[in-house]
Write a protein that holds these residues in place. Structure first.
Motif, PDB file in Angstrom:
ATOM      1  N   VAL A 128       0.844  -1.193   0.000  1.00  0.00           N
ATOM      2  CA  VAL A 128       0.000   0.000   0.000  1.00  0.00           C
ATOM      3  C   VAL A 128       0.880   1.243   0.000  1.00  0.00           C
ATOM      4  N   SER A 130       2.411   4.608   0.771  1.00  0.00           N
ATOM      5  CA  SER A 130       2.420   5.244   2.089  1.00  0.00           C
ATOM      6  C   SER A 130       1.494   6.450   2.165  1.00  0.00           C
ATOM      7  N   ARG A 133      -1.937   5.721   3.568  1.00  0.00           N
ATOM      8  CA  ARG A 133      -2.098   5.311   4.957  1.00  0.00           C
ATOM      9  C   ARG A 133      -2.965   6.274   5.782  1.00  0.00           C
ATOM     10  N   ILE A 136      -6.533   5.539   5.042  1.00  0.00           N
ATOM     11  CA  ILE A 136      -6.977   4.285   5.659  1.00  0.00           C
ATOM     12  C   ILE A 136      -7.213   4.484   7.158  1.00  0.00           C
ATOM     13  N   GLU A 137      -6.310   5.179   7.809  1.00  0.00           N
ATOM     14  CA  GLU A 137      -6.436   5.404   9.247  1.00  0.00           C
ATOM     15  C   GLU A 137      -7.659   6.255   9.571  1.00  0.00           C
ATOM     16  N   VAL A 179      -5.887  -5.282   3.054  1.00  0.00           N
ATOM     17  CA  VAL A 179      -5.515  -4.235   4.007  1.00  0.00           C
ATOM     18  C   VAL A 179      -5.815  -4.729   5.420  1.00  0.00           C
TER      19      VAL A 179
END
Length: 219
Positions: A128, A130, A133, A136-137, A179
């Motif tokens: 994935v 960076s 990220r 996603i978070e 993921v």
């Protein structure tokens, strides 16, 4: 379902996240629609890519109205079918639902680029980017808050809402690209995968011709 002569213009069921959202919103409302597929030839794909994200897919045509943009479709259907409870009854929860739906509608561009929707792939591992990220978070934080606050299994409780239609394509991305997620988020992805309208859409996507090329821009 209400047989009303409505038409929903959509693109590829394999790749078009926005088409999926519009279709799920119609299912939430209980509105039966005739699907009008945008042709998948190269010229049409090029035109769609040039027009994105303002391309009129999905577009709901019904009783003289032509409504595009998924949030506009959601609000229109909510007005027409208040008994469908597409938004939470509680005004605070309803505002929350609108807020997170708007967030997925306008943001997460790195996630869209790094993990394009493709219902025909399933990676055991996937690197994935960076830059994706933080997206996603943030999605994990949204889901965890909703599941804790409203009790699940859907984002606003026992029944699916507009928010679940908006985040459903994200769950498919997380599954397709392996993921890693906190367990409550994993459980939410399973809930969406087992939702009957999602089962129907995924089955239709898998039946699409294999020669269809993946769109370079996620709608």
């Amino acid at each position: 379902m209400v047989d009303s002569g409505a038409t929903l213009t959509i693109s590829s069921k394999t790749y078009s996240a926005w088409s999926l959202r519009g279709w799920l919103l119609c299912r939430l409302a209980g509105l039966e629609v005739t699907e009008k597929m945008v042709a998948n030839d190269a010229a049409n794909r090029a035109e769609l890519l040039l027009l994105s994200p303002s391309v009129l897919v999905p577009r709901l045509t019904w009783q003289g109205a032509s409504v595009w943009d998924t949030l506009a479709i959601a609000e229109f259907l909510n007005e027409q079918f208040p008994g469908a409870q597409m938004l939470p009854e509680d005004p605070i929860a309803r505002a929350h639902c609108r807020s997170i739906s708007g967030e997925i509608h306008s943001g997460f561009t790195n996630l869209r680029s790094a993990l394009p929707m493709n219902l025909k792939v399933r990676h055991a591992k996937f690197p994935v980017f960076s830059g994706a990220r933080p997206d996603i978070e943030r999605i994990e934080a949204i889901w965890l808050e909703c599941l804790d606050r409203y009790g699940g299994p859907f984002l606003f409780g026992a029944q699916p809402t507009v928010a679940d239609a908006m985040y459903a394509p994200v769950t498919t991305r997380f599954v397709s690209y392996a993921v890693a997620l906190p367990e409550p988020c994993e459980a939410y992805c399973r809930t969406i995968a087992e939702w009957d309208p999602m089962r129907e859409w995924i089955a239709a996507a898998k039946a699409e011709p294999e020669e269809m090329e993946e769109l370079d821009v996620e709608f």
